[in-house]
Structure formats: C-alpha cells, structure tokens
Design a protein around this motif. Sequence first.
Motif, short mmCIF file in Angstrom:
data_model
loop_
_atom_site.label_atom_id
_atom_site.label_comp_id
_atom_site.label_asym_id
_atom_site.label_seq_id
_atom_site.Cartn_x
_atom_site.Cartn_y
_atom_site.Cartn_z
N LEU A 120 0.83 -1.20 0.00
CA LEU A 120 0.00 0.00 0.00
C LEU A 120 0.87 1.26 0.00
CD1 LEU A 120 -2.83 -0.98 2.52
CD2 LEU A 120 -3.06 -0.68 0.05
N GLU A 121 1.98 1.23 0.72
CA GLU A 121 2.89 2.37 0.72
C GLU A 121 3.50 2.58 -0.66
OE1 GLU A 121 5.61 1.36 3.80
OE2 GLU A 121 4.38 2.25 5.40
N LEU A 122 3.79 1.49 -1.37
CA LEU A 122 4.31 1.61 -2.73
C LEU A 122 3.26 2.23 -3.65
CD1 LEU A 122 6.52 1.11 -4.79
CD2 LEU A 122 5.67 -1.23 -5.04
N TYR A 123 2.00 1.79 -3.53
CA TYR A 123 0.93 2.42 -4.30
C TYR A 123 0.86 3.92 -4.00
CZ TYR A 123 -0.89 -2.32 -5.21
OH TYR A 123 -1.04 -3.62 -5.59
N GLU A 124 0.95 4.25 -2.71
CA GLU A 124 0.85 5.65 -2.30
C GLU A 124 1.99 6.48 -2.89
OE1 GLU A 124 0.58 8.31 1.82
OE2 GLU A 124 1.07 6.17 1.89
N VAL A 125 3.19 5.93 -2.90
CA VAL A 125 4.35 6.67 -3.41
C VAL A 125 4.19 7.00 -4.89
CG1 VAL A 125 6.80 6.46 -3.95
CG2 VAL A 125 5.97 5.86 -1.67
N VAL A 126 3.86 5.99 -5.70
CA VAL A 126 3.78 6.24 -7.15
C VAL A 126 2.58 7.12 -7.49
CG1 VAL A 126 5.03 4.14 -7.76
CG2 VAL A 126 2.55 4.03 -7.48
N LEU A 127 1.47 6.96 -6.78
CA LEU A 127 0.31 7.81 -7.04
C LEU A 127 0.58 9.25 -6.64
CD1 LEU A 127 -2.59 5.45 -5.88
CD2 LEU A 127 -2.09 6.17 -8.22
N THR A 128 1.28 9.43 -5.51
CA THR A 128 1.63 10.79 -5.09
C THR A 128 2.56 11.45 -6.09
OG1 THR A 128 1.40 10.15 -2.75
CG2 THR A 128 2.67 12.14 -3.23
N GLU A 129 3.57 10.71 -6.55
CA GLU A 129 4.51 11.27 -7.52
C GLU A 129 3.81 11.61 -8.83
OE1 GLU A 129 8.14 12.59 -9.03
OE2 GLU A 129 7.45 12.18 -6.99
N ALA A 130 2.90 10.75 -9.27
CA ALA A 130 2.18 11.01 -10.51
C ALA A 130 1.28 12.24 -10.38
CB ALA A 130 1.34 9.80 -10.91
N SER A 131 0.63 12.40 -9.25
CA SER A 131 -0.25 13.56 -9.06
C SER A 131 0.56 14.84 -8.96
CB SER A 131 -1.09 13.36 -7.80
OG SER A 131 -0.27 13.32 -6.64
N VAL A 132 1.70 14.81 -8.34
CA VAL A 132 2.53 16.01 -8.23
C VAL A 132 3.04 16.44 -9.59
CG1 VAL A 132 4.72 16.89 -7.34
CG2 VAL A 132 3.22 15.59 -5.84
N ARG A 133 3.53 15.50 -10.39
CA ARG A 133 4.07 15.84 -11.72
C ARG A 133 2.97 16.37 -12.61
NH1 ARG A 133 8.47 11.28 -13.59
NH2 ARG A 133 9.89 11.51 -11.81
N GLU A 134 1.79 15.74 -12.55
CA GLU A 134 0.72 16.19 -13.42
C GLU A 134 0.23 17.57 -12.99
OE1 GLU A 134 -3.62 14.66 -15.07
OE2 GLU A 134 -2.20 13.26 -14.16
N SER A 135 0.17 17.83 -11.68
CA SER A 135 -0.26 19.14 -11.21
C SER A 135 0.75 20.21 -11.59
CB SER A 135 -0.46 19.12 -9.71
OG SER A 135 0.78 18.83 -9.04
N ASP A 136 2.06 19.86 -11.61
CA ASP A 136 3.07 20.82 -12.02
C ASP A 136 2.90 21.20 -13.49
OD1 ASP A 136 4.12 20.84 -9.52
OD2 ASP A 136 5.75 19.41 -9.94
N GLU A 137 2.58 20.22 -14.32
CA GLU A 137 2.40 20.51 -15.73
C GLU A 137 1.19 21.39 -15.98
OE1 GLU A 137 2.20 16.93 -17.92
OE2 GLU A 137 4.34 16.48 -17.80
N LYS A 138 0.14 21.19 -15.16
CA LYS A 138 -1.06 21.99 -15.31
C LYS A 138 -0.82 23.39 -14.78
CE LYS A 138 -4.97 20.14 -14.27
NZ LYS A 138 -5.65 20.20 -15.58
#
Length: 243
Positions: free
Chosen positions: A225-243
Amino acid sequence: MAGESRDVTDVASVAEAVGASPVSEAFSFAWLESRLAPYVQVDDDPVINKLVRFALAGMVLFGGLGVIAGLTLRNQLGLHLLYVGLALELLCGMTALLNALRQAWRDYQQQHTDFARGLDEKLVPYNDVVDAIRHYPLSVIDTHLRYVRDRKSRLTFRAGVLSGGLEKFGVLPLLLALYLQFKDWSFGDWKGITDHVHWVGYCLLCLLIPTYIVSWWAVRTKSRLELYEVVLTEASVRESDEK
C-alpha cells in the motif's frame, strides 16, 4: 460490460482533454499492480544467494534426518547416523556462515557504490510506472490515492491492535519466548524435553506463532500500500506541475 466500456471512454476523453495520451482501459489497482511488476522485480533483491539457501536447507535436512535416525533406531547405528547428520549440519552451517561473511565484507567495501547503482537501476522502472499513471486524469489519481491512504491507516490500526509494533521488534519477542521455554533443557535430552516445558507458556507460544504469521502478512500488505501511495503521489505532483 457496457458500464465498463463507458468508463474507459470517459477516462480516455478526459485524458485527451487535458493533453495526455489516451488510455485503453480504466484505472484500477489490478492494472497498477501489473505495471509495478518490473519495478518490484528490481526492488526486491534476494537477501541470500543460492549457495546459502542450499546450505540452510542442508542444515535442516541432515540435522532432521540425523535426529530421526537416532531416535528411531536407538542403537549404535542410530548413534553413528546421528553424529553424521550433526556433522553435515555443522558443515552446511559453516558454509552458509562463511559465505554470508564474505558477502557482507564485499557489501561493506562497496556499500555506497552498490547503493547508488541500485538507485539508478530502480529509477528507470519507477519513472515508467509514474509516466503510465500520468496518462490518467488527476481526479482519478487523487481518488485512488485517498483510498490507498485510508486503507493503509485502517490496516495500521488493526495490525497494531493485534500485534503492536511488529516491524519495530521483529522476531525478538518470539525468540525470547522460546528461550524461556527451553532455557533449562540440555541439548540431547530428548526424553526429558517435555519436563522443561511450561504448558501454559506452550499454549501461549502456539498462539503467538500464528499471530506473528498474520502480522507479517499485514506488514507485507502495508508495504505494498505504501508503494501504491508513493507512485500515485509522484504522478499527481508531476501532473499538477504541468497543469
């Protein structure tokens, strides 16, 4: 099936609207697990090599066969077989120990170099997983991220009620319980082994062992679950930066 196809179409249309590549299937944890497989294979390095595994297996096999032969035959042949089994067990144990010491010394000498090289190797599949997640809308990623965090907190609470901080103490309490049970027993006194066992402690020990098994399962699940959380957090941060 119609509802699932509609969900896929909606996700794809939203992904195109935000400028991401269209996706062929709806986001799910089963899909995420399949994408994480290459990263997990790189991340989960074997703790021991094949030689140590065979040596440990030989310790259990030869030692067990020697003890069984000594207890079953109860004559000079059985005694000789017991000695042979114990000698082979000791040989396998020394082989495993020397190999582990050699590997530990090598890891100590090249600790930072191997660690940095391992980080570089793991970063490539990690970025592949994050980039694949970024094809989905940010709202979908955030929804799954909040769900993962909620499940992790609930699992942590329930596992804590059952076994406390198992990840902090490890197997030390179990080894301590075994020591207290057999501290007055002399090795080789197989007939009198039951005389040194406190039956209340034995019953508690039998409850402790399955508790540890369940707790280790909870620790592994929490780690995923922590691994899921890490990759989802990183993906959301990168996508929000692009937006």
